[in-house]
Scaffold this motif. Structure first.
Motif, PDB file in Angstrom:
ATOM      1  N   SER A 108      48.351 -14.633 -55.769  1.00 10.66           N
ATOM      2  CA  SER A 108      47.438 -13.639 -55.186  1.00 10.66           C
ATOM      3  C   SER A 108      46.017 -14.180 -55.140  1.00 10.66           C
ATOM      4  CB  SER A 108      47.498 -12.331 -55.973  1.00 10.66           C
ATOM      5  OG  SER A 108      46.998 -12.492 -57.283  1.00 10.66           O
ATOM      6  N   ALA A 109      45.633 -14.926 -56.173  1.00  9.38           N
ATOM      7  CA  ALA A 109      44.285 -15.513 -56.187  1.00  9.38           C
ATOM      8  C   ALA A 109      44.109 -16.475 -55.022  1.00  9.38           C
ATOM      9  CB  ALA A 109      44.045 -16.230 -57.514  1.00  9.38           C
ATOM     10  N   ARG A 110      45.124 -17.279 -54.778  1.00 15.28           N
ATOM     11  CA  ARG A 110      45.039 -18.227 -53.677  1.00 15.28           C
ATOM     12  C   ARG A 110      44.925 -17.505 -52.329  1.00 15.28           C
ATOM     13  NH1 ARG A 110      45.443 -23.417 -53.358  1.00 15.28           N
ATOM     14  NH2 ARG A 110      46.090 -23.573 -55.537  1.00 15.28           N
ATOM     15  N   SER A 111      45.653 -16.413 -52.159  1.00 16.55           N
ATOM     16  CA  SER A 111      45.585 -15.656 -50.908  1.00 16.55           C
ATOM     17  C   SER A 111      44.190 -15.084 -50.685  1.00 16.55           C
ATOM     18  CB  SER A 111      46.614 -14.526 -50.925  1.00 16.55           C
ATOM     19  OG  SER A 111      47.927 -15.028 -50.955  1.00 16.55           O
ATOM     20  N   VAL A 112      43.622 -14.504 -51.734  1.00 11.43           N
ATOM     21  CA  VAL A 112      42.299 -13.885 -51.616  1.00 11.43           C
ATOM     22  C   VAL A 112      41.224 -14.927 -51.316  1.00 11.43           C
ATOM     23  CG1 VAL A 112      40.496 -12.670 -52.908  1.00 11.43           C
ATOM     24  CG2 VAL A 112      42.870 -11.892 -53.054  1.00 11.43           C
ATOM     25  N   VAL A 113      41.231 -16.015 -52.060  1.00  6.97           N
ATOM     26  CA  VAL A 113      40.214 -17.050 -51.860  1.00  6.97           C
ATOM     27  C   VAL A 113      40.395 -17.737 -50.510  1.00  6.97           C
ATOM     28  CG1 VAL A 113      39.336 -19.253 -52.741  1.00  6.97           C
ATOM     29  CG2 VAL A 113      39.851 -17.395 -54.330  1.00  6.97           C
ATOM     30  N   GLN A 114      41.646 -17.899 -50.077  1.00  7.12           N
ATOM     31  CA  GLN A 114      41.896 -18.539 -48.788  1.00  7.12           C
ATOM     32  C   GLN A 114      41.274 -17.736 -47.653  1.00  7.12           C
ATOM     33  OE1 GLN A 114      43.638 -21.570 -48.391  1.00  7.12           O
ATOM     34  NE2 GLN A 114      42.760 -21.455 -46.354  1.00  7.12           N
ATOM     35  N   THR A 115      41.516 -16.426 -47.654  1.00  8.72           N
ATOM     36  CA  THR A 115      40.961 -15.585 -46.582  1.00  8.72           C
ATOM     37  C   THR A 115      39.461 -15.396 -46.738  1.00  8.72           C
ATOM     38  OG1 THR A 115      43.024 -14.384 -46.173  1.00  8.72           O
ATOM     39  CG2 THR A 115      40.982 -13.278 -45.567  1.00  8.72           C
ATOM     40  N   PHE A 117      37.067 -16.831 -48.555  1.00  9.46           N
ATOM     41  CA  PHE A 117      36.135 -17.969 -48.518  1.00  9.46           C
ATOM     42  C   PHE A 117      36.560 -19.056 -47.541  1.00  9.46           C
ATOM     43  CE2 PHE A 117      35.141 -22.289 -50.070  1.00  9.46           C
ATOM     44  CZ  PHE A 117      33.834 -22.319 -49.587  1.00  9.46           C
ATOM     45  N   PHE A 118      37.702 -19.714 -47.805  1.00  5.20           N
ATOM     46  CA  PHE A 118      38.051 -20.882 -47.007  1.00  5.20           C
ATOM     47  C   PHE A 118      38.134 -20.563 -45.520  1.00  5.20           C
ATOM     48  CE2 PHE A 118      39.891 -22.364 -51.133  1.00  5.20           C
ATOM     49  CZ  PHE A 118      39.114 -23.502 -51.267  1.00  5.20           C
ATOM     50  N   ASN A 119      38.759 -19.444 -45.163  1.00  9.94           N
ATOM     51  CA  ASN A 119      38.924 -19.142 -43.743  1.00  9.94           C
ATOM     52  C   ASN A 119      37.666 -18.550 -43.124  1.00  9.94           C
ATOM     53  OD1 ASN A 119      41.450 -20.195 -43.970  1.00  9.94           O
ATOM     54  ND2 ASN A 119      42.526 -18.236 -43.958  1.00  9.94           N
ATOM     55  N   THR A 120      36.837 -17.886 -43.931  1.00  2.81           N
ATOM     56  CA  THR A 120      35.518 -17.474 -43.432  1.00  2.81           C
ATOM     57  C   THR A 120      34.660 -18.705 -43.177  1.00  2.81           C
ATOM     58  OG1 THR A 120      35.617 -15.345 -44.575  1.00  2.81           O
ATOM     59  CG2 THR A 120      33.434 -16.167 -43.983  1.00  2.81           C
ATOM     60  N   SER A 202      39.719 -13.202 -58.637  1.00  2.95           N
ATOM     61  CA  SER A 202      39.767 -13.968 -57.394  1.00  2.95           C
ATOM     62  C   SER A 202      38.800 -13.403 -56.357  1.00  2.95           C
ATOM     63  CB  SER A 202      41.183 -13.987 -56.835  1.00  2.95           C
ATOM     64  OG  SER A 202      41.679 -12.672 -56.640  1.00  2.95           O
ATOM     65  N   TYR A 203      38.641 -12.086 -56.337  1.00  3.42           N
ATOM     66  CA  TYR A 203      37.689 -11.465 -55.412  1.00  3.42           C
ATOM     67  C   TYR A 203      36.266 -11.837 -55.817  1.00  3.42           C
ATOM     68  CZ  TYR A 203      35.626  -7.901 -52.375  1.00  3.42           C
ATOM     69  OH  TYR A 203      34.915  -7.254 -51.406  1.00  3.42           O
ATOM     70  N   VAL A 204      35.997 -11.789 -57.131  1.00  8.84           N
ATOM     71  CA  VAL A 204      34.690 -12.206 -57.642  1.00  8.84           C
ATOM     72  C   VAL A 204      34.387 -13.632 -57.201  1.00  8.84           C
ATOM     73  CG1 VAL A 204      33.379 -12.738 -59.742  1.00  8.84           C
ATOM     74  CG2 VAL A 204      34.743 -10.640 -59.626  1.00  8.84           C
ATOM     75  N   ALA A 205      35.321 -14.530 -57.454  1.00 13.74           N
ATOM     76  CA  ALA A 205      35.112 -15.942 -57.114  1.00 13.74           C
ATOM     77  C   ALA A 205      34.914 -16.135 -55.616  1.00 13.74           C
ATOM     78  CB  ALA A 205      36.297 -16.769 -57.599  1.00 13.74           C
ATOM     79  N   SER A 206      35.712 -15.444 -54.816  1.00 10.69           N
ATOM     80  CA  SER A 206      35.617 -15.626 -53.366  1.00 10.69           C
ATOM     81  C   SER A 206      34.285 -15.146 -52.822  1.00 10.69           C
ATOM     82  CB  SER A 206      36.765 -14.896 -52.662  1.00 10.69           C
ATOM     83  OG  SER A 206      36.624 -13.481 -52.728  1.00 10.69           O
TER      84      SER A 206
END
Length: 296
Positions: A108-115, A117-120, A202-206
Motif C-alpha cells: 500500500s505504501a508503494r501504491s500511495v508514493v507511486q501515485t 509523488f513519482f507519477n505527479t 506513506s501519505y505523509v512521506a508522499s
C-alpha cells in the motif's frame, strides 16, 4: 494570432479538484479542463457544472498512465500552443489496518508514493516543457506534508530533514530518498530514519516529497528563460471529501480556495507566494520550521 489561455486540473471529477474547476470557470480568462481517470465520471461532473451555467471542458487524464499524460500534452500543444495553469490535485490515500501484514503495508505504501509523488513528478516532467510565460503551477500537499512530520531527533532524522530542505536538493536525490523510504517500510525500520509510526506514513512521506519537489521546481523556474512561472504547494485543510471519509470540517469550496487563488496569481511582480507552502486560509507557512497556523 494569440491562442486562448488554458488551465488543467487533475483528479477533478469530485472533491477539491471539482471545486477548483468550479472556481476557475468563474474567474479564469480561458478554457478550464476538468480531467479525470474515469471518463464517464469526469463527463458526469462536467454536466453538473454545466447545470450551474459554467462551461468547463473535459479531457481524460490518468497520472498513473504515462501514455495518458502524453496524450494530454500533445492535445494541449496542438490546440492551445501551451499550458497556463496546472493544478496537480490527483492523489490517493490508503490507511493500513492493524492486522495488515508487513507485505500488505509495504504494498500500500508503494501504491500511495507511486501515485502521489513519482507519477505527479512524471506528470510535471511531461507538461512543464509546454508551460507558457506567466504560468502557474499548484501542487496539492497536506498538513501531513510539513517537514516537521519527520519528528525524530536522532542523527538519521536530522540528516533526512536537512537533505529534504536543502537548497541544493536535486530531483535525483529526492527520488533516492523516496525509494529508500519504501525500502525501509519493506524492512519495517522506517521509524529509525525519522518517519512517523503511523498507519498513513506513506501519505505523509508522499506529501513531504511533493512539497520538497515544489521548492526545487521554483528554483528551476527562477532560472528559466520563460519569465514569471510560479509553483506553490498548498495544504487545502481538513475537507469533507471521500478521501477523508467525509469527516472534514471544511466544504470542498473552502478547501479549494487557496489552490484557486494560487492558480490565479496575477502576472509579473509576484514576490510571494513563490515556491511557498500555503495554508488553506492563504497564510504562507515556513515549511521547514513551522509553526503551522492550526492542526488542520
Amino acid at each position: 494570432m494569440t491562442k486562448p489561455r488554458v488551465a488543467v486540473i487533475s483528479g477533478a471529477n469530485q472533491g477539491i479538484g471539482f471545486a477548483v474547476v468550479k472556481e476557475l470557470c468563474k474567474s479564469f480568462d480561458g478554457s478550464v479542463y476538468l480531467t479525470s481517470r474515469d471518463e464517464h465520471r469526469g463527463r458526469t461532473a462536467v454536466e453538473e457544472l454545466e447545470k450551474l451555467g459554467l462551461q468547463p471542458k473535459y479531457h481524460q487524464l490518468d497520472i498513473d498512465d504515462e501514455a495518458s499524460v502524453l496524450r494530454l500534452r500533445d492535445y494541449l500543444q496542438a490546440t492551445y500552443g501551451g499550458l497556463d495553469v496546472l493544478v496537480n490535485n490527483a492523489g490517493m490515500l490508503i490507511v493500513s489496518k492493524d492486522e495488515d501484514s508487513r507485505e500488505l503495508f509495504a504494498e500500500s505504501a508503494r501504491s500511495v508514493v507511486q501515485t502521489n509523488f513519482f507519477n505527479t513528478y512524471r506528470t510535471c516532467d511531461i507538461l512543464f516543457p509546454i508551460l507558457r510565460p506567466h504560468a502557474r503551477v499548484v501542487n496539492l500537499s497536506s498538513s501531513m506534508g510539513h517537514l516537521m512530520q519527520i519528528e525524530g531527533q536522532n542523527e538519521p532524522a536530522i540528516t533526512l530533514r536537512a537533505r529534504l530542505s536543502s537548497t541544493d536538493l536535486s530531483y535525483e536525490e529526492l527520488i533516492h530518498i523516496m525509494n529508500h523510504f519504501l525500502e525501509s517500510v519493506q524492512r519495517g525500520d522506517h521509524p529509525d530514519y525519522g518517519w512517523p509510526k503511523k498507519n498513513w506514513v506513506s501519505y505523509v512521506a508522499s506529501k513531504i516529497a511533493v512539497s520538497a519537489m515544489t521548492r526545487r521546481q521554483q528554483r528551476d523556474f527562477n532560472a528559466d528563460p520563460r519569465p514569471d512561472i510560479i509553483a506553490n504547494h498548498v495544504h487545502p485543510g481538513y475537507v469533507k471529501t471521500k478521501m477523508a471519509s467525509f469527516k472534514g470540517v471544511l466544504t470542498i469550496e473552502e478547501g479549494a480556495a487557496a489552490a484557486s487563488w494560487l492558480a490565479m496569481l496575477p502576472p509579473n511582480n509576484v514576490m510571494n507566494p513563490k515556491g511557498s507552502y500555503v495554508w488553506h486560509d492563504k497564510q504562507i507557512v515556513d515549511w521547514v520550521n513551522g509553526p503551522t497556523p492550526s492542526l488542520y
